[in-house]
Write an enzyme that holds these catalytic residues in place. Sequence first.
Site, PDB file in Angstrom:
ATOM      1  N   GLU A  33       0.827  -1.010  -0.082  1.00 43.70           N
ATOM      2  CA  GLU A  33      -0.106  -0.024   0.035  1.00 43.70           C
ATOM      3  C   GLU A  33       0.960   1.221   0.135  1.00 43.70           C
ATOM      4  OE1 GLU A  33      -3.959  -1.488   2.493  1.00 43.70           O
ATOM      5  OE2 GLU A  33      -2.247  -0.985   3.424  1.00 43.70           O
TER       6      GLU A  33
HETATM    7  C1  ACM Z   1      -1.720  -5.410   4.209  1.00 42.02           C
HETATM    8  O1  ACM Z   1      -2.926  -6.033   4.666  1.00 42.02           O
HETATM    9  N1  ACM Z   1      -1.795  -4.237   4.028  1.00 42.02           N
HETATM   10  C2  ACM Z   1      -0.819  -6.330   4.006  1.00 42.02           C
END
Ligand code: ACM
Length: 646
Positions: free
Chosen positions: A287
């Site tokens: 992310e």
């Molecule tokens: C994640 O759940 N951002 C690895």
Amino acid sequence: MPMPQKTVWGQGRLLIGADFNFRVEGYTDARLRAAVGRLRGRIALQTGLPLLADATGPLQLVVSCRGAGPKNPTLGEDESYALDVSTSGARLSAPTVTGALRGMATFAQLVSADGKSYSAPAVHIEDRPRFPWRGLMLDCGRHWMPVDVVERNLEAMAAVKLNVFHWHLTEDQGFRVESKRFPRLQEKGSDGQYYTQDDIRRVVAFARDRGIRVVPEFDMPGHATSWFAGYPELASAPGPYGVERSFGIFPPAMDPSSERVYSFLDKFFGEMAGLFPDRYVHIGGDEVLETQWKANPKIQAFSAAHGIKDSRGLQAYFNKRVQELLARRGKKVMGWAEIQDPGLPRDTVLQSWRGQDSLADSVKKGFLGVLSFDYYLNYGKPASFHYRNDPLSGAAAELDAGEKARVIGGEACMWTEFVSAQTVDSRIWPRAAAIAERLWSPAGVTDEDSMYARLDAVSRGLDWTGVRHRSYERPALDRLARAPAREALQVLADALEVDRIDLLRAQHFTTRSPRNRLLDAIPPESPALRRLEASVRALSSARPSPEDAAGVRRTLVAWRDNDARLAPALRDNFLLAEDAPLSANLSKAGALGLEALDFIEEGQAPPAGWRDRSGAELAELDKPYAEMTLGAARVARLLVERAARP
Ligand code: ACM
């Protein structure tokens, strides 16, 4: 649990009395002796027998180990063992200390009371894991998890043969490791809540003694705001920065164009390499937002000069640099699936979390893959949901044998946006034990009724490891209500489940939110509801038992009458007022279920339109409130469907 590879039941039982003793034969060392001591302590706890170390009775468990195995738990080490229990004694043989540890976990589960005595059944077991990587990830960044919480969860992991503790140590909300080289990391980034280096050494040793690897995660270049609180020069925009209090995905990211960043990380990893003996270091990589990179002319110029096309390319460049500096410390890289790039070595472990397809894709490209998609414990899904999720199903089922061999296992993930150190045990256990079985036992072990029957037993057994997954509920409900409402609150609590969709939307929570609501007290999956559902299904079987019908009726009556007892207490209580609709709906579910049960028991067809009316009412009862759903509505629906069937 996990079910062994091969089990052959024998005749009779081995009695476990106060003079039962434990003996090590063949190879021995401090780790093995300590483990035998812990097994004696565990069985003493389970049985209440003293089982003193100098016991010399004729009945004993002989632990026969052929060698040490690797000094630290290692990916792919031999974890096999054989266990023979007969009426005259028990013998555990293993090629390595880790194998002996796994066999001792099995023996502890075999000991039970049969009404006359404590004993273990005669059995021959040959066992080894299906996958070498069987992990639990614990997010200690968003909510602080003190050392004792970590240790008791390691103890529980060992009881179900999980062998990787993935320690998520840094997040936007907290930097949880002491760095002596860069002390502002913990000074500015942790609210004073971090593991000292002594704590880290203690946890790593604790895990090693139990055959568990510790893989630390330092999430970068995103999810890294807490680093920037003390060292803003690592970021891609000037700051200033402070730790995040809310949850989500935030723009701050390390500057991939800065040599200062790599020099800092090199020294930081040099320090961490001395604390964490495992070959793998997890560098996160999930992310990453490009906001800061796009807005920074120096980073854009760097990209142009290096022929880097886009932000994905920038992250690949960053990952490669980090991988190279870790390689110089003898470390291999693990990361979330986003870090996949042809520039990384093929022994990089990629953790698939957004879908099973990425797992197949990773191993097709030659990397090692670990599945976490649909093993997210924080979603509050039932154990059966995780149990059905096999690392080699979906797209991975189509892989060839070589590719399948690169799927090395899975990890349960416990993210802690909405979980504190007090509540975390009940979010992990017992459901993680179902995942442990999926990763250890043969692929053909899939019977969910058997899984749940054994999960209930394992859940009770886990109490002896010190995890508080069952014991937390009672004081948490005591905090919410006193007698006489307390009893009615239990009836409601047993009928509720955590609602995963609402939890994901629960953006109003921050790291400062109290975790003292009804949501926090209840287990994600209600064992009482599950037993009730089994009774309702039995009503529909060819020969329903009258006890089942009577038990179901008692519960439905309790539901129907509960709101009258509970509603006044809810109205006057700032912690419980939000639960009033759930309580009212529980009474409706009880009334509706009783109507259906009357039709069923009288063998009478319900009047025209009853089923549709009931269906509409049930749809209302299904609505979530206060991040919970009324699981009781599902039971009422089962009854309505059964009553409406000709
Ligand atoms: C994640 O759940 N951002 C690895």
